[in-house]
Write a protein that holds these residues in place. Structure first.
Motif, PDB file in Angstrom:
ATOM      1  N   LEU A 211      11.923  -5.440   4.595  1.00  0.00           N
ATOM      2  CA  LEU A 211      12.220  -5.617   3.172  1.00  0.00           C
ATOM      3  C   LEU A 211      11.264  -4.747   2.367  1.00  0.00           C
ATOM      4  O   LEU A 211      10.098  -5.100   2.184  1.00  0.00           O
ATOM      5  N   PRO A 212      11.714  -3.593   1.878  1.00  0.00           N
ATOM      6  CA  PRO A 212      10.816  -2.689   1.149  1.00  0.00           C
ATOM      7  C   PRO A 212      10.320  -3.295  -0.158  1.00  0.00           C
ATOM      8  O   PRO A 212      11.016  -4.082  -0.813  1.00  0.00           O
ATOM      9  N   ALA A 213       9.126  -2.887  -0.551  1.00  0.00           N
ATOM     10  CA  ALA A 213       8.530  -3.369  -1.796  1.00  0.00           C
ATOM     11  C   ALA A 213       9.435  -3.065  -2.982  1.00  0.00           C
ATOM     12  O   ALA A 213       9.526  -3.857  -3.934  1.00  0.00           O
ATOM     13  N   GLN A 214      10.118  -1.936  -2.940  1.00  0.00           N
ATOM     14  CA  GLN A 214      10.962  -1.532  -4.072  1.00  0.00           C
ATOM     15  C   GLN A 214      12.122  -2.512  -4.292  1.00  0.00           C
ATOM     16  O   GLN A 214      12.527  -2.750  -5.429  1.00  0.00           O
ATOM     17  N   ILE A 215      12.669  -3.071  -3.222  1.00  0.00           N
ATOM     18  CA  ILE A 215      13.755  -4.045  -3.363  1.00  0.00           C
ATOM     19  C   ILE A 215      13.223  -5.318  -4.008  1.00  0.00           C
ATOM     20  O   ILE A 215      13.865  -5.903  -4.891  1.00  0.00           O
ATOM     21  N   VAL A 216      12.032  -5.747  -3.585  1.00  0.00           N
ATOM     22  CA  VAL A 216      11.416  -6.945  -4.165  1.00  0.00           C
ATOM     23  C   VAL A 216      11.165  -6.744  -5.655  1.00  0.00           C
ATOM     24  O   VAL A 216      11.495  -7.604  -6.489  1.00  0.00           O
ATOM     25  N   VAL A 217      10.599  -5.595  -6.022  1.00  0.00           N
ATOM     26  CA  VAL A 217      10.264  -5.335  -7.425  1.00  0.00           C
ATOM     27  C   VAL A 217      11.520  -5.183  -8.272  1.00  0.00           C
ATOM     28  O   VAL A 217      11.594  -5.689  -9.405  1.00  0.00           O
ATOM     29  N   GLN A 263       2.116  -2.250  -4.542  1.00  0.00           N
ATOM     30  CA  GLN A 263       2.534  -1.033  -3.843  1.00  0.00           C
ATOM     31  C   GLN A 263       3.378  -0.148  -4.745  1.00  0.00           C
ATOM     32  O   GLN A 263       3.162   1.075  -4.822  1.00  0.00           O
ATOM     33  N   VAL A 264       4.334  -0.745  -5.455  1.00  0.00           N
ATOM     34  CA  VAL A 264       5.202   0.048  -6.329  1.00  0.00           C
ATOM     35  C   VAL A 264       4.442   0.520  -7.562  1.00  0.00           C
ATOM     36  O   VAL A 264       4.713   1.607  -8.102  1.00  0.00           O
ATOM     37  N   ALA A 265       3.466  -0.257  -8.021  1.00  0.00           N
ATOM     38  CA  ALA A 265       2.663   0.129  -9.191  1.00  0.00           C
ATOM     39  C   ALA A 265       1.877   1.417  -8.942  1.00  0.00           C
ATOM     40  O   ALA A 265       1.504   2.116  -9.892  1.00  0.00           O
ATOM     41  N   LYS A 266       1.643   1.756  -7.682  1.00  0.00           N
ATOM     42  CA  LYS A 266       0.965   3.009  -7.358  1.00  0.00           C
ATOM     43  C   LYS A 266       1.870   4.210  -7.613  1.00  0.00           C
ATOM     44  O   LYS A 266       1.396   5.338  -7.727  1.00  0.00           O
ATOM     45  N   SER A 283       3.931  -7.542 -15.253  1.00  0.00           N
ATOM     46  CA  SER A 283       4.282  -6.956 -16.550  1.00  0.00           C
ATOM     47  C   SER A 283       4.958  -5.611 -16.350  1.00  0.00           C
ATOM     48  O   SER A 283       4.762  -4.931 -15.335  1.00  0.00           O
ATOM     49  N   PHE A 284       5.773  -5.244 -17.349  1.00  0.00           N
ATOM     50  CA  PHE A 284       6.502  -3.979 -17.302  1.00  0.00           C
ATOM     51  C   PHE A 284       6.672  -3.490 -18.726  1.00  0.00           C
ATOM     52  O   PHE A 284       6.721  -4.273 -19.678  1.00  0.00           O
TER      53      PHE A 284
END
Length: 310
Positions: A211-217, A263-266, A283-284
């Protein structure tokens, strides 16, 4: 058909049970149904649909149900999500990346869900370990609250299919189950497994290796958008424990959600994780649904680039 209300009063789930003709979504079915409907939205209603799709009549109905339930079609016509994922230039037209199974699973469960038993099992049912009978009885109680006219046999069909769909087939085969479950891609997600015998099961809670971090985010952003249109923050606890949240749908731990965000925030400055007075917040800075789409675009674009270089 009117929408049932969840305990928070939001329109979340249609009171639909056992519309799958007892068939789980098999390898190739979603692509087959999407492509056929892209050429002719009336395909599923045609007398020659079994010939054109190369399956039995009941399977035609099942393919139609699953394509609409996974939201790659709406009223038998391609959706934006369907085009993004399975279109000719889509993210993953042949569902070769396990990440796409998680994305489909998320789209199946998010509003408005057209598979009430699936919605309940992943979003409302709180037992990590359970027996087949415990899930059946809990679902019958849920059925009574949203669709009391649905018979127990329909609920039983849904319970059986959920387990065939998500439990690794080797364990089911050893338990003497039907070989009909062999060709189900969603077992590859590893969300459920047997616990001791053929009638007891356990959700795998925590980090999922495929499950990639990008799918979670992306799921977190979509969820945040659905519960707070104008807000730009949401607590991690809500992403974990709210009905309809990615934490519930994917059975994630707090560390798994936080690690995915970090991970995605990087890779983008538009999301961040913060800790204020002991409350961890996600936050976004931009519109969450657009940001979710961009994150998925970047993930699949990177996947294609890596594949070309291998």
């Amino acid at each position: 058909m009117s929408l049932a209300l969840d305990i928070k009063g939001a329109n979340q789930v249609n009171p639909v049970f056992a519309r799958h003709e007892t068939f789980h979504p098999r390898f190739g079915w979603l692509k087959k149904g999407f492509d056929a409907a892209s050429r002719d939205a009336s395909i599923f209603l045609q007398e020659d649909a079994p010939v054109r799709l190369g399956v039995g009549k009941n399977m035609v109905n099942s393919i139609r149900y699953w394509c609409n339930t996974f939201k790659i079609l709406k009223e038998d016509s391609p959706t934006d999500f369907g085009q993004n994922l399975l279109g000719e230039e889509g993210w993953d037209p042949f569902l070769e990346d396990p990440a796409s199974l998680w994305l489909l699973h998320w789209n199946l469960l998010k509003p408005s869900c057209n598979a009430a038993a699936w919605y309940y099992t992943f979003n409302v049912f709180h037992s990590v370990e359970f027996s087949l009978d415990e899930l059946f009885n809990a679902l019958c109680n849920y059925r009574d609250s949203i669709a009391p006219r649905i018979v127990d046999a329909s609920v039983k069909k849904d319970v059986t299919l959920i387990l065939r769909m998500y439990v690794e087939q080797g364990t089911l085969a050893m338990a003497g189950k039907s070989e009909d479950s062999i060709d189900c891609p969603f077992a590859l997600m590893g969300l459920l497994h047997t616990a001791g015998d053929a009638r007891h099961y356990t959700f795998r809670v925590g980090v999922k290796r495929n499950l990639p971090a990008q799918i979670v985010v992306a799921a977190a952003l979509e969820y945040a958008s659905s519960v707070g249109k104008q807000q730009r923050t949401i607590s991690i606890s809500r992403l974990l424990y709210d009905i309809g949240s990615p934490g519930m749908a994917f059975k994630l731990s707090e560390s798994a959600v936080c690690d995915a965000i970090e991970q995605v925030a990087k890779q983008t400055q538009e999301i961040a994780l913060s800790d204020s007075a002991g409350l961890i917040q996600f936050s976004f800075t931009s519109e969450p649904e657009i940001l979710a789409r961009d994150i998925l675009d970047n993930y699949y674009r990177g996947r294609r680039s890596r594949a070309k270089n291998e």
